[in-house]
Every structure is written in structure tokens, then in C-alpha cells.
Design an enzyme around this catalytic site. Structure first.
Site, PDB file in Angstrom:
ATOM      1  NE  ARG A   1     -41.371  64.358   9.194  1.00 26.99           N
ATOM      2  CZ  ARG A   1     -41.103  63.089   9.380  1.00 26.99           C
ATOM      3  NH1 ARG A   1     -41.593  62.041  10.536  1.00 26.99           N
ATOM      4  NH2 ARG A   1     -39.690  62.047   8.719  1.00 26.99           N
ATOM      5  CB  ALA A   2     -45.537  67.870  15.308  1.00 25.09           C
TER       6      ALA A   2
END
Length: 684
Positions: free
Chosen positions: A263-264
Site C-alpha cells: 500500500r505504501a
């Protein structure tokens, strides 16, 4: 406030970034700034009469108010929906009329806040204090883009896609990692220390209080310019090119900081693209990647609850500089001037990006503090008796008078502890420690509903209605259900408790090796309290008395910080520590009567100072036990010769006694059973 404004504006340009978490001290205008965002968002076109804000161009097929035929829609401003910390689950997800659903087969559904926030902003003030039951529902909606209500086979589902914005004061506790990761960006805010900026803040606030309409009119032109710039950036966003070079930089940065999951990377890419659009460019530069990383990674690199958020900018630059020999970066276009360029700080909303300095260094497990240079002895003629008035002096100290204060030592590495719980069945806040009646958990029985029915016990309801079907004239296949027949489920789960640490910091504990082990044990228990959603407090006793080192709070980080700086030395006023614990619990019972306490006394059992110190400590322990307070004694006595004084204290407190070694999860198997058995015998 530059980072905060920039984070909000980037989400207004690209809602797919996933929202903003604003962390900062009290009184820094976090809430005021967030509420101003809704006025800058473009209008939303909805299906006329739809309570769920469906888009007429792409209506939701599962909408409870559907199906929708499309066509012309109604335009309205984007909503900012606020979720109160004390809201019920039904208020968040919506409520289903169970009586009509069973008796008439009608899905009578009252939408909740998740429906109202669809295609808008969901704002949670003090998000770190949100209850677990609300966090779970919020996580589910944020992950799937929809909300569902399930009640005994009757279900309602609707779309719920929103921009999540939260504000919090870290002093009041941290967020669960699952919810923390759902925020696309995080920013730190603090009040300015510049005199002129503070003067300007006060001047503007007084001007607003004097004439709100005139104040708004004064800044209307700049707000319009900012709104137009957001619209222009939104229009440019699809044309922004995120090249392979920028993607490799993003991947290298995320891998270099060892963030969990992917997700980062995705959020950083979206943020860098939005930064380019905000600057009026169609190519993402290294500067965009750097700025995006500073906003999207700090809250994702925390390895445990005691790590301070933040990012090592030198390491970030080192990773980005390793790509200098690759494809050249395009020349950045001149940035259009922002509407706030003439403000008192000379910076527009696109300024900032530098991560504010953190209060204290980041830690990995145990705090890093200077080691003391001298090791006091663990033994002495006076401390061995456990009852004389002489101070617990380290070796080499004067024979009379107070022992000198020893500098703080570092804690040993934390470990996984056994679960210490409170006997009986409580009704406190949701958590993971002790048994309690909760809104969630396994069903153990049924009862007549108290207020609005939300947890139907289907079997009990049918059983209550069945004998009356002939008298009620039932003729069809349906069951005739009256309100008096409804039964709600009684469920048992686990609650969070108030864990109050009473820590001996006297001279008898001052040996570096022993105090390091004690701090490591308390740090481990603090970590356990964080994971089990407890409130914690800390009392230390040494020298002439006891003090409340940490009033009861949800901030486990604050407890770890107090523990790191804890000095040692002096006499052992054990009775004073227990009496101070009694007073703290008395006040907390008035503030939060449903939260049950657990007192953890960390000591070797010695007591000095005054007449009959052990007898006074025993009386103070019986005072706690007489009020039904659950207690555990962690025996810190070490060495070949042991007096066993902690065992006597445990008998007076009517609680179990465990050594530091036995506190480890893999050392004993019957600690929880011992706690329950001890209190069962006391009750008998």
C-alpha cells in the site's frame, strides 16, 4: 501548518490517495483546518431522492433506494460527515428495523454515517479514542468501498467511498496499526514558536470573532483562487506521466525503509502524481517522490508501538541519490503562485514538506538512554532485614543518610508476557484482556431488549412468539411477531482494563542489572497493555514517598517515556506506594466506574522508613484487597539469598506472585488460572 494544508489539498486533487491523519498537540487548529476542506471540494451530482448519494452516471446496483434509471441529477456541495468518538455501531453503519423485517418481510433501513459520507469526507476527531467496534466497521468500509448490515439473514448493502480524515493528540494514545495504514498520508503539526506568526493568528481570530461575515468576505477571493487551482490540478491529473524511473525510485524508497505490504508504494505513487499536477507539471520529478515519501511513509515504518513516527531524511536522500546516473529528470515547470504566498510566513499551501522534528529519538524495542557509570550493590545489611529504618544504600555509599540518586538505566529487551486478567465478568469498554459482557463476542443467552434492538436472538424470539400464533389469528406461512416477543442476544467477549503499575524505584532496586530487568518487564507489560486496549497508569515509590509518574491514560507511549527516565535510590516506602494506588483507583472509579482495575506491584517486597514499615505495608495491601481490587505481585528479588518478602505481600493483596522469569509467556502455563483461583478462594 504547511504539511497539513498540503496533505489536505493533495487529497482534494486525488481522493484515491486515501485520506490524511493529522497528529499534533492540542490547540493547533487541526479541526478548524480540516473543516475548511469541504468548502474547497467540487460539487457532487446525485440521483434525486436517493439517500445514498448515488451517481446518476453510474448508479449503485445494490442501493437500497434503487434501482435507479439514471438521467439528470441534482448538484450539491460535497459533505463533510463527522463521526463522534462515542457513536454507536448502528449510528455508523445504519439500523435495520428487525420487527418489520421478521413480521412483514420489509427491509426498513435507516442509513448511517457511512451512507452520508459516500462521495464526501468522513472526519473523525480524536480518532485514536475510537472504539474497537467502530474501527472494525470503518476498516471494512474503507477497504471494500461499501457498507453492509447483517441481521439474522436479512442484509442491506450500499456503496460507501469516502475521503477519510482523522485528527489526534498522540499524548492520548496511538492508533491500531490496521487503521493507521488506512490513512494515505500523515502529517505532524505544532504551534508556531515565531512571535510574528502567533501575533497574526491571534489578530485573525479576533477579527473573525468581531465580524465573521466581513472576515469571510476579506478572504473570499483567495479561497476562489485556491478552488480554481484545485480544479485545474484535477483536470491535469490524468495527463501526468509517472515514468519507470520515478516508479523505481518509489519502490526503492519503500523497500529501503522496510514498510509492510504494497500500500505504501501505491499511495506514494499517487501522491507524487498529485504533487506534479498541483505544480502544473505533467512529469513526476525526484523532488515529487521525496515529498510524497515524507508524507506517506512516516506512519508506516513504525516497527512497534514505542517507535516514534518520522523518517530519516538523510537515508531518504541517499536512496534517491543512488539513481542520479539513470535517466535525466525533466526540467520542472515554474510553479504557479499559490493564493497564500503573501501570508505572514511567506509560504503558500504548497510549501513545507519537511517532517517536523520529533520529540525524542526513534526506538527499536528498548529505549536508548545513557548507561550509568557505577553499579550499586544489590545487598546491604539494612536492606536484607527489610524492616529497619536505614536507607537501602548501594555499596560504597555513606552508612547514614539518604542513598544518592542513581541515574536512569536502559530497559532490557521486551518480551511477550502471559496474560494477567481480572477475575469475574465485567461490563467495561471493548478490549482483549478480561471476560466481559460486550456488544460483540460469543452468544451466551438472551434477554428483552433495552432500547433499540440491534442484536436479535432469533431462536429466543421465535420461541417467545410461537405459543401465541393461534391466538393472534395466524393463517399464512409467516410468523406473527409482536414487539414483546423480541429478544436480544447476550454476548460475552473481552474488555480493556485499567492496569496500574506500582513500581519500586528505591535503593534496593538500584543495581543496574536488576533495574534493567525490571524496566524490561514493565516495558513488556506496557506493550501487552497496548495490544489489549487497556488504560495504564504508573506510580513509583522511593525516598520519602510515592508519586504518580503517569496518571491513568490510553497513551502507552507516555508510560514508556516515563519508564525510560525513571531514577532510583533512597528508602523503600512500600506502604506509601500502595496507599497512593488506592487513592488513584478511588478517583478513577468515579470517572469510569465500568472499567475494572488490575494493580501490578513490581517490587522485591522490602520496606523501610518509619516504625514497622512491613506492618504498615501489609495494612495498605489489605485495604486494596478489601475493596476487591485484583492484584499481581512481580517479585524482583534476585541472588542466592532471598527473603521471600514479596510472597507475604501477595498474600495480603490476595493475588498471585510471579518472578521476572515466570512473567514470560513461555515460562509458565497456569498464571491466568492462578489469578482466577486466588480470587475464587477469596470470594468463597
Amino acid at each position: 501548518m504547511d504539511d497539513m494544508r498540503l496533505g489536505l489539498l493533495l487529497n482534494a486533487i486525488s481522493p484515491s490517495i486515501g485520506g490524511v491523519l493529522v497528529r499534533g498537540e492540542k490547540g493547533t487548529a487541526k479541526t478548524t483546518t480540516v473543516r475548511a476542506l469541504s468548502a474547497l471540494l467540487p460539487q457532487v451530482v446525485t440521483v434525486p431522492g436517493c439517500r445514498f448519494s448515488c451517481d446518476p452516471a453510474a448508479p449503485d446496483a445494490t442501493c437500497p433506494d434503487g434501482p435507479h434509471a439514471g438521467g439528470e441529477g441534482d448538484a450539491r456541495p460535497a459533505r463533510m460527515v463527522e463521526l463522534p468518538v462515542g457513536a454507536s455501531e448502528d449510528r455508523l453503519v445504519g439500523a435495520l428495523d428487525i420487527e418489520r423485517a421478521l413480521g412483514e418481510g420489509v427491509k426498513a433501513f435507516e442509513p448511517g454515517l457511512l451512507a452520508a459520507a459516500h462521495r464526501g469526507v468522513l472526519y473523525v476527531d480524536e480518532v485514536n479514542l475510537l472504539g474497537d467496534h467502530l474501527v472494525d466497521s470503518l476498516l471494512d468500509a474503507a477497504a471494500t468501498g461499501s457498507s453492509s448490515v447483517e441481521r439474522e439473514g436479512v442484509s442491506v448493502r450500499h456503496a460507501s467511498r469516502f475521503l477519510l480524515v482523522g485528527t489526534m493528540n498522540p499524548e492520548e494514545g496511538e492508533l491500531r496499526p490496521q487503521l493507521l495504514d488506512r490513512f494515505g498520508l500523515t502529517v505532524e503539526v505544532a504551534a508556531s514558536r515565531e512571535t510574528e506568526e502567533r501575533v497574526e493568528v491571534v489578530r485573525r481570530r479576533l477579527a473573525y470573532d468581531e465580524d465573521p461575515a466581513a472576515f469571510a468576505a476579506k478572504w473570499a477571493a483567495e479561497e476562489d483562487a485556491l478552488r480554481e487551482r484545485i480544479a485545474a490540478a484535477r483536470a491535469l491529473l490524468p495527463d501526468v506521466r509517472l515514468g519507470d524511473g520515478a516508479l523505481r525510485r518509489i519502490a526503492a524508497v519503500c523497500a529501503g525503509f522496510e514498510v509492510d505490504g504494497m500500500r505504501a508504494d501505491i499511495v506514494t505513487a499517487r501522491t507524487a502524481t498529485a504533487l506534479a499536477a498541483w505544480a502544473g507539471r505533467t512529469d513526476v520529478t525526484t523532488a515529487d517522490v521525496r515529498q510524497a515519501a515524507l508524507l506517506s511513509l512516516p506512519h508506516r515504518r513504525r516497527r512497534n508501538p514505542f517507535d516514534a513516527p518520522g523518517l530519516d531524511e538523510d537515508k531518504l536522500d541517499e536512496i534517491l541519490n543512488s539513481f542520479e546516473d539513470e535517466e535525466p529528470e525533466p526540467e520542472p515547470d515554474p510553479e504557479p503562485e499559490g493564493p497564500d504566498d503573501d501570508g505572514p510566513d511567506g509560504g503558500g499551501p504548497d510549501g513545507g514538506g519537511q517532517q517536523p522534528p520529533q520529540d525524542g529519538p526513534a526506538t527499536d524495542g528498548a529505549p536508548d538512554v545513557p548507561q550509568q557509570r557505577q553499579e550499586p550493590s544489590e545487598t546491604g545489611a539494612d536492606s536484607e532485614t527489610g524492616s529497619r529504618e536505614a536507607p537501602d544504600a548501594p555499596e560504597g555509599a555513606p552508612a547514614t543518610g539518604e542513598a544518592p540518586e542513581a541515574p536512569a538505566v536502559a530497559a532490557s529487551a521486551p518480551f511477550r508476557t502471559r496474560r494477567l486478567d481480572v477475575p469475574g465478568l465485567g461490563e467495561g469498554a471493548d478490549g482483549r484482556r478480561s471476560r466481559a459482557r460486550t456488544a460483540h463476542g460469543r452468544t451466551t443467552g438472551s434477554r428483552r431488549p433495552r432500547g433499540t434492538l440491534s442484536r436479535l436472538h432469533l431462536a429466543a424470539t421465535v420461541q417467545a412468539a410461537a405459543p401465541h400464533q393461534r391466538a393472534r389469528g395466524r393463517s399464512g406461512p409467516g410468523l406473527v411477531v409482536r414487539r414483546d416477543d423480541l429478544r436480544e442476544a447476550v454476548r460475552e467477549g473481552r474488555e480493556g482494563n485499567l492496569v496500574l503499575f506500582v513500581v519500586d524505584a528505591s535503593g534496593s532496586m538500584a543495581a543496574r542489572k536488576r533495574m534493567s530487568a525490571v524496566k524490561g518487564a514493565v516495558l513488556s507489560l506496557l506493550l501487552d497493555a497496548y495490544q489489549r486496549r487497556d488504560k495504564i497508569g504508573m506510580i513509583t515509590f522511593r525516598g520519602a514517598g510515592a508519586e504518580v509518574a503517569l496518571p491513568p491514560t490510553s497513551s502507552v507511549d507516555a508510560g514508556a517515556a516515563r519508564l525510560e527516565k525513571l531514577p532510583t535510590g533512597g528508602r523503600t516506602p512500600l506502604a506509601a506506594g500502595l496507599l497512593r494506588a488506592h487513592e488513584v483507583l478511588r478517583v478513577e472509579r468515579l470517572r469510569d466506574p465500568s472499567r475494572r482495575p488490575l494493580v501490578v506491584v513490581v517490587t522485591d517486597g522490602r520496606a523501610t522508613g518509619g516504625l514497622e514499615p512491613l506492618a504498615r505495608a501489609a495494612r495498605a495491601a489489605r485495604l486494596l484487597a478489601g475493596e476487591g481490587t485484583a492484584s499481581v505481585v512481580v517479585d524482583c528479588e534476585q541472588g542466592p539469598v532471598r527473603l521471600g518478602l514479596a510472597a507475604g505481600l501477595g498474600r495480603e493483596l490476595r493475588g498471585p506472585v510471579v518472578t521476572l522469569d515466570e512473567l514470560r509467556a513461555d515460562s509458565i502455563s497456569a498464571l491466568v488460572h492462578t489469578v482466577r483461583t486466588t480470587h475464587t478462594r477469596r470470594a468463597a
